[in-house]
Design a protein around this motif. Structure first.
Motif, short mmCIF file in Angstrom:
data_model
loop_
_atom_site.label_atom_id
_atom_site.label_comp_id
_atom_site.label_asym_id
_atom_site.label_seq_id
_atom_site.Cartn_x
_atom_site.Cartn_y
_atom_site.Cartn_z
N VAL B 109 0.98 5.85 -3.83
CA VAL B 109 2.06 6.83 -3.94
C VAL B 109 1.62 8.15 -3.31
CG1 VAL B 109 2.86 5.77 -6.09
CG2 VAL B 109 1.42 7.81 -6.20
N GLN B 110 2.63 8.95 -2.99
CA GLN B 110 2.36 10.32 -2.50
C GLN B 110 2.93 11.32 -3.49
OE1 GLN B 110 4.88 12.27 0.28
NE2 GLN B 110 3.83 14.07 -0.56
N ALA B 130 4.84 3.59 -1.72
CA ALA B 130 4.83 2.48 -0.77
C ALA B 130 5.13 1.19 -1.54
CB ALA B 130 3.46 2.38 -0.12
N ALA B 131 5.50 0.16 -0.81
CA ALA B 131 5.70 -1.15 -1.45
C ALA B 131 4.38 -1.61 -2.06
CB ALA B 131 6.19 -2.16 -0.41
N ILE B 162 -0.53 18.19 -0.65
CA ILE B 162 -0.21 16.76 -0.59
C ILE B 162 -1.37 15.94 -1.17
CG2 ILE B 162 0.29 14.80 0.92
CD1 ILE B 162 1.60 16.74 2.87
N ARG B 163 -1.02 15.00 -2.00
CA ARG B 163 -2.01 14.10 -2.60
C ARG B 163 -1.51 12.66 -2.40
NH1 ARG B 163 -3.69 18.45 -2.56
NH2 ARG B 163 -4.48 19.75 -4.26
N VAL B 164 -2.44 11.76 -2.14
CA VAL B 164 -2.12 10.33 -2.07
C VAL B 164 -3.01 9.62 -3.08
CG1 VAL B 164 -2.19 8.26 -0.62
CG2 VAL B 164 -1.32 10.41 0.30
N MET B 165 -2.38 8.79 -3.91
CA MET B 165 -3.12 8.07 -4.93
C MET B 165 -2.91 6.58 -4.77
SD MET B 165 -1.39 10.86 -6.07
CE MET B 165 -1.54 12.29 -7.14
N ALA B 166 -3.92 5.82 -5.15
CA ALA B 166 -3.80 4.36 -5.18
C ALA B 166 -4.43 3.87 -6.47
CB ALA B 166 -4.48 3.73 -3.98
#
Lengths: 41, 212
Positions: B109-110, B130-131, B162-166
């Motif tokens: 996600v962002q 994202a999917a 901005i942060r992107v997490m998984a």
């Protein structure tokens, strides 16, 4: 005396094998996820 | 409180979802349904997909409790710039050789940090997802999930936020769904290697210098 040295050597080798095996278990650092739900009403 | 935890605990990833307000997104609302948040109401805090951490005076002790739980999953997140506002992210998920192979659902996600303000406590507010991808990873093996995010004008107005997490979670329809591992990347998403040319691994084949 030589036999004692041999025994110590074998014991140290065994400890090294045990330590190597122990190092093979899970050891990853956990990063914790918090999912937080809120609203600005 | 959440800001204090973020500051004090580096192995801690927060995603904030607004629900039923001007900042809510459909994916975030659906995520709330996943956790059945309305059974207890908001604010609602899930640690690793397992339970609501309420009340607030137990947030830190429950985080410490969860940090101490061993995991056999590692997750590395990296990003490559495709365009000024478009990046490709790779989540490499592995199960340690001494661990247990497992099925996992990989989320990416962002979010936008410090948005909206007010309220001042807003952190890592969800923007897009994202999917998801379901992977089966054996012990000692890895899987890669690659996704692309294009950041909208709101995010690009403050790219430094901005942060992107998984995260890798048990592939279940709802709570409890154990999160095995999580990771966060912050703009500009570059994590340079500490060492080069195999120094860290001991592989010196690429070294050009010789010692007399």
């Amino acid at each position: 005396m030589e036999r004692s040295r041999t025994h110590v050597g074998v014991a140290l080798l065994a400890l090294a094998v045990i330590a190597a095996a122990a190092g093979d278990v899970v050891a990853a650092d956990r990063t914790v996820l918090m999912e937080y739900f809120n609203a600005t009403w | 409180m959440v800001t204090t935890l973020i500051t004090n605990y580096p192995r801690f990833v927060v995603v904030e979802y607004h629900v039923q307000d001007a900042y809510a997104e459909p994916w975030g609302e659906a995520r709330g349904e996943f956790y059945d948040i309305w059974a207890l109401g908001i604010p609602w805090f899930a640690y690793d997909g397992l339970w609501d951490a309420w009340p607030i005076n137990t947030y830190e002790s429950k985080l410490q409790q969860r940090l101490a739980v061993p995991t056999d999953v590692t997750l590395e997140l990296s990003g490559v710039e495709l365009a000024a506002d478009t990046w490709e992210f790779t989540a490499e998920v592995c199960v340690e050789a001494g661990g247990a192979g497992k099925d996992m659902r990989i989320y990416m996600v962002q979010a936008l940090d410090k948005y909206p303000v007010p309220p001042a406590y807003s952190r890592n507010t969800f923007q897009q997802a994202a999917a998801t991808e379901d992977v089966t990873v054996a012990a000692g093996a890895c899987a890669e999930v690659v996704r692309t995010f294009t950041f909208d004008a709101l995010s690009m107005a403050t790219p430094e936020e901005i942060r992107v997490m998984a995260w890798a979670q048990a592939p279940l329809p709802g709570i409890p769904a154990d999160v095995h591992q999580a990771a966060l990347l912050a703009w500009p998403f570059v994590e340079g290697p500490m060492f080069a040319d195999g120094f860290e691994s001991g592989d010196t084949a690429a070294w050009s210098a010789t010692v007399p």
